[in-house]
Design a protein around this motif. Structure first.
Motif, PDB file in Angstrom:
ATOM      1  N   PRO A   1       0.821  -1.199   0.000  1.00  0.00           N
ATOM      2  CA  PRO A   1       0.000   0.000   0.000  1.00  0.00           C
ATOM      3  C   PRO A   1       0.861   1.256   0.000  1.00  0.00           C
ATOM      4  CG  PRO A   1       0.097  -0.893   2.211  1.00  0.00           C
ATOM      5  CD  PRO A   1       0.841  -1.846   1.317  1.00  0.00           C
ATOM      6  N   LYS A   2       0.249   2.344  -0.403  1.00  0.00           N
ATOM      7  CA  LYS A   2       0.977   3.619  -0.469  1.00  0.00           C
ATOM      8  C   LYS A   2       1.449   4.010   0.922  1.00  0.00           C
ATOM      9  CE  LYS A   2       0.394   4.355  -4.843  1.00  0.00           C
ATOM     10  NZ  LYS A   2       1.514   4.279  -5.744  1.00  0.00           N
ATOM     11  N   VAL A   3       2.732   4.384   1.013  1.00  0.00           N
ATOM     12  CA  VAL A   3       3.338   4.735   2.294  1.00  0.00           C
ATOM     13  C   VAL A   3       4.090   6.052   2.147  1.00  0.00           C
ATOM     14  CG1 VAL A   3       5.061   4.044   4.019  1.00  0.00           C
ATOM     15  CG2 VAL A   3       3.597   2.322   2.962  1.00  0.00           C
ATOM     16  N   LEU A   4       3.832   6.968   3.067  1.00  0.00           N
ATOM     17  CA  LEU A   4       4.585   8.212   3.155  1.00  0.00           C
ATOM     18  C   LEU A   4       5.677   7.974   4.189  1.00  0.00           C
ATOM     19  CD1 LEU A   4       5.101  11.246   2.650  1.00  0.00           C
ATOM     20  CD2 LEU A   4       3.393  11.715   4.432  1.00  0.00           C
ATOM     21  N   GLU A   5       6.930   8.109   3.773  1.00  0.00           N
ATOM     22  CA  GLU A   5       8.058   7.907   4.678  1.00  0.00           C
ATOM     23  C   GLU A   5       8.774   9.240   4.862  1.00  0.00           C
ATOM     24  OE1 GLU A   5      11.835   4.948   5.409  1.00  0.00           O
ATOM     25  OE2 GLU A   5      10.965   5.051   3.411  1.00  0.00           O
ATOM     26  N   ILE A   6       8.887   9.668   6.120  1.00  0.00           N
ATOM     27  CA  ILE A   6       9.553  10.925   6.454  1.00  0.00           C
ATOM     28  C   ILE A   6      10.681  10.614   7.437  1.00  0.00           C
ATOM     29  CG2 ILE A   6       9.282  13.262   7.348  1.00  0.00           C
ATOM     30  CD1 ILE A   6       6.241  12.937   6.871  1.00  0.00           C
ATOM     31  N   PRO A   7      11.906  10.483   6.958  1.00  0.00           N
ATOM     32  CA  PRO A   7      13.018  10.251   7.881  1.00  0.00           C
ATOM     33  C   PRO A   7      13.211  11.460   8.797  1.00  0.00           C
ATOM     34  CG  PRO A   7      13.669   9.825   5.601  1.00  0.00           C
ATOM     35  CD  PRO A   7      12.332  10.493   5.571  1.00  0.00           C
ATOM     36  N   LEU A   8      13.638  11.227  10.026  1.00  0.00           N
ATOM     37  CA  LEU A   8      13.868  12.333  10.954  1.00  0.00           C
ATOM     38  C   LEU A   8      14.834  13.346  10.361  1.00  0.00           C
ATOM     39  CD1 LEU A   8      14.062  10.600  14.450  1.00  0.00           C
ATOM     40  CD2 LEU A   8      12.151  11.821  13.411  1.00  0.00           C
ATOM     41  N   SER A   9      15.775  12.882   9.548  1.00  0.00           N
ATOM     42  CA  SER A   9      16.745  13.793   8.928  1.00  0.00           C
ATOM     43  C   SER A   9      16.083  14.759   7.953  1.00  0.00           C
ATOM     44  CB  SER A   9      17.835  12.994   8.209  1.00  0.00           C
ATOM     45  OG  SER A   9      17.260  12.220   7.167  1.00  0.00           O
ATOM     46  N   SER A  10      14.854  14.467   7.537  1.00  0.00           N
ATOM     47  CA  SER A  10      14.127  15.354   6.621  1.00  0.00           C
ATOM     48  C   SER A  10      13.518  16.548   7.332  1.00  0.00           C
ATOM     49  CB  SER A  10      13.014  14.582   5.907  1.00  0.00           C
ATOM     50  OG  SER A  10      13.573  13.614   5.055  1.00  0.00           O
ATOM     51  N   LEU A  11      13.489  16.503   8.652  1.00  0.00           N
ATOM     52  CA  LEU A  11      12.891  17.569   9.449  1.00  0.00           C
ATOM     53  C   LEU A  11      14.005  18.256  10.237  1.00  0.00           C
ATOM     54  CD1 LEU A  11       9.860  15.451  10.703  1.00  0.00           C
ATOM     55  CD2 LEU A  11       9.870  17.092   8.819  1.00  0.00           C
ATOM     56  N   PRO A  12      14.704  19.200   9.594  1.00  0.00           N
ATOM     57  CA  PRO A  12      15.919  19.766  10.188  1.00  0.00           C
ATOM     58  C   PRO A  12      15.713  20.480  11.523  1.00  0.00           C
ATOM     59  CG  PRO A  12      15.274  21.003   8.232  1.00  0.00           C
ATOM     60  CD  PRO A  12      14.388  19.796   8.311  1.00  0.00           C
ATOM     61  N   ALA A  13      14.525  21.002  11.786  1.00  0.00           N
ATOM     62  CA  ALA A  13      14.301  21.703  13.049  1.00  0.00           C
ATOM     63  C   ALA A  13      14.142  20.736  14.217  1.00  0.00           C
ATOM     64  CB  ALA A  13      13.068  22.591  12.944  1.00  0.00           C
ATOM     65  N   LEU A  14      13.885  19.463  13.913  1.00  0.00           N
ATOM     66  CA  LEU A  14      13.669  18.467  14.951  1.00  0.00           C
ATOM     67  C   LEU A  14      15.018  17.956  15.448  1.00  0.00           C
ATOM     68  CD1 LEU A  14      11.298  17.034  16.322  1.00  0.00           C
ATOM     69  CD2 LEU A  14      11.476  15.263  14.600  1.00  0.00           C
ATOM     70  N   THR A  15      15.312  18.152  16.730  1.00  0.00           N
ATOM     71  CA  THR A  15      16.618  17.762  17.270  1.00  0.00           C
ATOM     72  C   THR A  15      16.550  16.535  18.165  1.00  0.00           C
ATOM     73  OG1 THR A  15      16.356  19.304  19.107  1.00  0.00           O
ATOM     74  CG2 THR A  15      17.521  20.111  17.145  1.00  0.00           C
ATOM     75  N   SER A  16      15.371  16.123  18.583  1.00  0.00           N
ATOM     76  CA  SER A  16      15.223  14.967  19.457  1.00  0.00           C
ATOM     77  C   SER A  16      15.433  13.668  18.680  1.00  0.00           C
ATOM     78  CB  SER A  16      13.826  14.966  20.086  1.00  0.00           C
ATOM     79  OG  SER A  16      13.626  13.787  20.834  1.00  0.00           O
ATOM     80  N   ALA A  17      16.212  12.738  19.265  1.00  0.00           N
ATOM     81  CA  ALA A  17      16.433  11.433  18.630  1.00  0.00           C
ATOM     82  C   ALA A  17      15.193  10.550  18.749  1.00  0.00           C
ATOM     83  CB  ALA A  17      17.633  10.744  19.260  1.00  0.00           C
ATOM     84  N   ASN A  18      14.356  10.801  19.755  1.00  0.00           N
ATOM     85  CA  ASN A  18      13.131  10.034  19.979  1.00  0.00           C
ATOM     86  C   ASN A  18      11.968  11.003  20.183  1.00  0.00           C
ATOM     87  OD1 ASN A  18      14.269   7.300  20.049  1.00  0.00           O
ATOM     88  ND2 ASN A  18      15.372   8.089  21.825  1.00  0.00           N
ATOM     89  N   PRO A  19      11.546  11.679  19.118  1.00  0.00           N
ATOM     90  CA  PRO A  19      10.506  12.701  19.261  1.00  0.00           C
ATOM     91  C   PRO A  19       9.150  12.106  19.603  1.00  0.00           C
ATOM     92  CG  PRO A  19      10.994  12.322  16.955  1.00  0.00           C
ATOM     93  CD  PRO A  19      11.991  11.524  17.741  1.00  0.00           C
ATOM     94  N   THR A  20       8.353  12.901  20.285  1.00  0.00           N
ATOM     95  CA  THR A  20       6.967  12.510  20.556  1.00  0.00           C
ATOM     96  C   THR A  20       6.152  12.714  19.280  1.00  0.00           C
ATOM     97  OG1 THR A  20       6.274  14.734  21.213  1.00  0.00           O
ATOM     98  CG2 THR A  20       7.202  13.309  22.955  1.00  0.00           C
ATOM     99  N   ALA A  21       4.959  12.176  19.272  1.00  0.00           N
ATOM    100  CA  ALA A  21       4.070  12.361  18.113  1.00  0.00           C
ATOM    101  C   ALA A  21       3.788  13.841  17.887  1.00  0.00           C
ATOM    102  CB  ALA A  21       2.773  11.585  18.316  1.00  0.00           C
ATOM    103  N   LEU A  22       3.597  14.595  18.969  1.00  0.00           N
ATOM    104  CA  LEU A  22       3.318  16.021  18.842  1.00  0.00           C
ATOM    105  C   LEU A  22       4.526  16.773  18.284  1.00  0.00           C
ATOM    106  CD1 LEU A  22       1.164  18.141  19.191  1.00  0.00           C
ATOM    107  CD2 LEU A  22       1.901  18.432  21.556  1.00  0.00           C
ATOM    108  N   GLU A  23       5.728  16.407  18.704  1.00  0.00           N
ATOM    109  CA  GLU A  23       6.945  17.036  18.157  1.00  0.00           C
ATOM    110  C   GLU A  23       7.083  16.741  16.666  1.00  0.00           C
ATOM    111  OE1 GLU A  23       9.841  17.050  22.096  1.00  0.00           O
ATOM    112  OE2 GLU A  23       9.742  15.248  20.860  1.00  0.00           O
TER     113      GLU A  23
END
Length: 104
Positions: free
Chosen positions: A19-41
């Motif tokens: 099935p269609k899957v959207l994959e967003i690696p953490l490295s794609s979100l440069p402002a995100l610095t947490s290694a284990n972000p919450t869903a809200l982050e």
């Protein structure tokens, strides 16, 4: 030109498969610095990434816009906070609105 997957979700994001899957690696979100972000982050980082892209794209054919309003101080649960309010707008073909008294 309408934004692509990488414009709104970051440089290494993909949408593929069955099935269609959207994959967003953490490295794609440069402002995100947490290694284990919450869903809200994660959600906040995606919204911020899309907001930046939409504001950088001045092409009139783009059918979306994003605004950021910052308010401070805002009291939340008795504590002073800064509020970051993102407003997203999506546009479609124009159809003249008609008033229907039967729908009141």
């Amino acid at each position: 030109m309408q934004p692509g997957i990488t414009d709104l979700f970051g440089a290494n994001s993909t949408f593929s498969g069955s099935p269609k899957v959207l994959e967003i690696p953490l490295s794609s979100l440069p402002a995100l610095t947490s290694a284990n972000p919450t869903a809200l982050e994660l959600y906040a980082a995606i919204v911020q990434t899309a907001h930046i892209s939409l504001n950088a794209n001045t092409d009139a054919s783009v059918m979306s816009a994003s605004d950021l309003t910052i308010s401070s101080p805002i009291t939340r649960n008795g504590t002073a906070k800064t509020q970051f309010q993102f407003t997203e707008r999506f546009y479609g073909p124009y159809a003249a609105p008609t008033f229907d008294p039967n729908a009141v």
